[in-house]
Design an enzyme around this catalytic site. Structure first.
Site, PDB file in Angstrom:
ATOM      1  N   ARG A   1      12.402  56.464  46.075  1.00 20.67           N
ATOM      2  CA  ARG A   1      12.582  57.328  47.254  1.00 20.67           C
ATOM      3  C   ARG A   1      11.287  57.535  48.043  1.00 20.67           C
ATOM      4  NH1 ARG A   1      17.785  60.744  46.688  1.00 20.67           N
ATOM      5  NH2 ARG A   1      18.790  59.560  45.079  1.00 20.67           N
TER       6      ARG A   1
ATOM      7  N   ASN B   1      25.334  53.492  41.054  1.00 19.45           N
ATOM      8  CA  ASN B   1      23.938  53.559  41.493  1.00 19.45           C
ATOM      9  C   ASN B   1      23.890  54.065  42.931  1.00 19.45           C
ATOM     10  OD1 ASN B   1      21.253  53.188  42.180  1.00 19.45           O
ATOM     11  ND2 ASN B   1      21.094  51.195  41.174  1.00 19.45           N
TER      12      ASN B   1
ATOM     13  N   GLU C   1      24.907  42.236  44.082  1.00 19.70           N
ATOM     14  CA  GLU C   1      25.740  43.050  43.211  1.00 19.70           C
ATOM     15  C   GLU C   1      24.947  44.307  42.886  1.00 19.70           C
ATOM     16  OE1 GLU C   1      27.493  39.229  43.113  1.00 19.70           O
ATOM     17  OE2 GLU C   1      25.518  39.646  42.311  1.00 19.70           O
TER      18      GLU C   1
ATOM     19  N   ILE D   1      16.194  43.966  42.541  1.00 19.64           N
ATOM     20  CA  ILE D   1      15.225  44.868  43.165  1.00 19.64           C
ATOM     21  C   ILE D   1      14.950  45.955  42.132  1.00 19.64           C
ATOM     22  CG2 ILE D   1      14.761  46.597  44.942  1.00 19.64           C
ATOM     23  CD1 ILE D   1      16.435  45.055  46.877  1.00 19.64           C
TER      24      ILE D   1
ATOM     25  N   VAL E   1      12.164  49.317  41.351  1.00 18.04           N
ATOM     26  CA  VAL E   1      11.072  50.175  41.811  1.00 18.04           C
ATOM     27  C   VAL E   1      10.731  51.149  40.694  1.00 18.04           C
ATOM     28  CG1 VAL E   1      10.369  51.924  43.504  1.00 18.04           C
ATOM     29  CG2 VAL E   1      11.789  49.988  44.228  1.00 18.04           C
TER      30      VAL E   1
ATOM     31  N   GLY F   1      11.570  50.574  47.894  1.00 19.07           N
ATOM     32  CA  GLY F   1      12.803  49.777  47.869  1.00 19.07           C
ATOM     33  C   GLY F   1      13.158  49.255  49.249  1.00 19.07           C
ATOM     34  N   ARG F   2      13.007  50.099  50.240  1.00 20.30           N
ATOM     35  CA  ARG F   2      13.300  49.704  51.622  1.00 20.30           C
ATOM     36  C   ARG F   2      12.348  48.602  52.088  1.00 20.30           C
ATOM     37  NH1 ARG F   2      17.453  50.490  55.228  1.00 20.30           N
ATOM     38  NH2 ARG F   2      16.740  49.371  57.039  1.00 20.30           N
TER      39      ARG F   2
ATOM     40  N   GLY G   1      10.083  54.753  49.828  1.00 24.85           N
ATOM     41  CA  GLY G   1      10.104  53.686  50.810  1.00 24.85           C
ATOM     42  C   GLY G   1       9.830  52.310  50.234  1.00 24.85           C
TER      43      GLY G   1
ATOM     44  N   TYR H   1      21.506  50.191  50.595  1.00 29.34           N
ATOM     45  CA  TYR H   1      22.177  48.975  51.052  1.00 29.34           C
ATOM     46  C   TYR H   1      23.073  49.258  52.258  1.00 29.34           C
ATOM     47  CZ  TYR H   1      20.607  47.169  46.524  1.00 29.34           C
ATOM     48  OH  TYR H   1      19.852  46.801  45.444  1.00 29.34           O
TER      49      TYR H   1
END
Length: 169
Positions: free
Chosen positions: A88, A119, A114, A80, A82, A92-93, A90, A126
């Site tokens: 921050r 991080n 992983e 993932i 971004v 990544g979500r 949204g 997560y």
């Protein structure tokens, strides 16, 4: 305010994704060949997040990307990323939710990943998604020589609400 959408990764996205890889992961970034091999492998599903800004003309810029591998039992989040200026916000979500939805659609038992132990923003996301730390993989990230947590989300259980601080509600 920009809106974000998720769509399948296309070959025309490679240059942008590879630029983001280098910007985000430095010497540990995937190369063009690594990305092409990954996309060609069985059981892979890769997506990008684009930003639709009102009043702009042309293709919507790719601001994030993510990938999933399904082996028939569990799904593995492969990556993932971004853009730094969109972290921050949204994105990544949005990507994470799409990967989990795809894993559920594939009837995966669990989702694994992983993440670098240092991080904190990713770890917080997560945990909010319900992932739990299983173990530490020493020196997992190379050439940086950094440890990683292996995390797991059990998809057999009912989804649970998780508060902003990562606790189950």
């Amino acid at each position: 305010m920009p809106e974000f959408q998720v769509r399948p990764l296309r070959s025309s996205d490679f240059d942008r994704v590879l630029w983001l890889e280098r910007d985000l992961f430095g010497s540990g970034a995937w190369t063009y060949g690594m990305l092409a091999d990954e996309l060609a492998a069985l059981g892979r599903w890769y997506i990008v997040a684009t930003m639709d800004e009102p009043g702009t003309i042309g293709p919507d810029p790719v601001v994030g990307y993510a990938g999933l591998w399904f082996d028939g039992d569990d799904a593995q989040i492969m990556t993932i990323g971004v853009a730094k200026d969109q972290q921050r916000s949204g994105v990544g979500r949005l990507l994470m939710d799409a990967l989990i939805a795809q894993a559920r659609k594939l009837k995966a038992q669990a989702v694994l990943l992983e993440v670098r132990v240092d991080n904190e923003p990713a770890l917080a996301m997560y945990r909010r998604s319900g992932f739990e730390v299983l173990s530490v993989r020493k020196r997992y990230y190379q050439p940086e020589d950094k440890d990683a947590y292996t995390m797991r989300l059990d998809l057999r259980a009912e989804p649970r609400a998780v508060t902003d601080d990562g606790d189950a509600a």
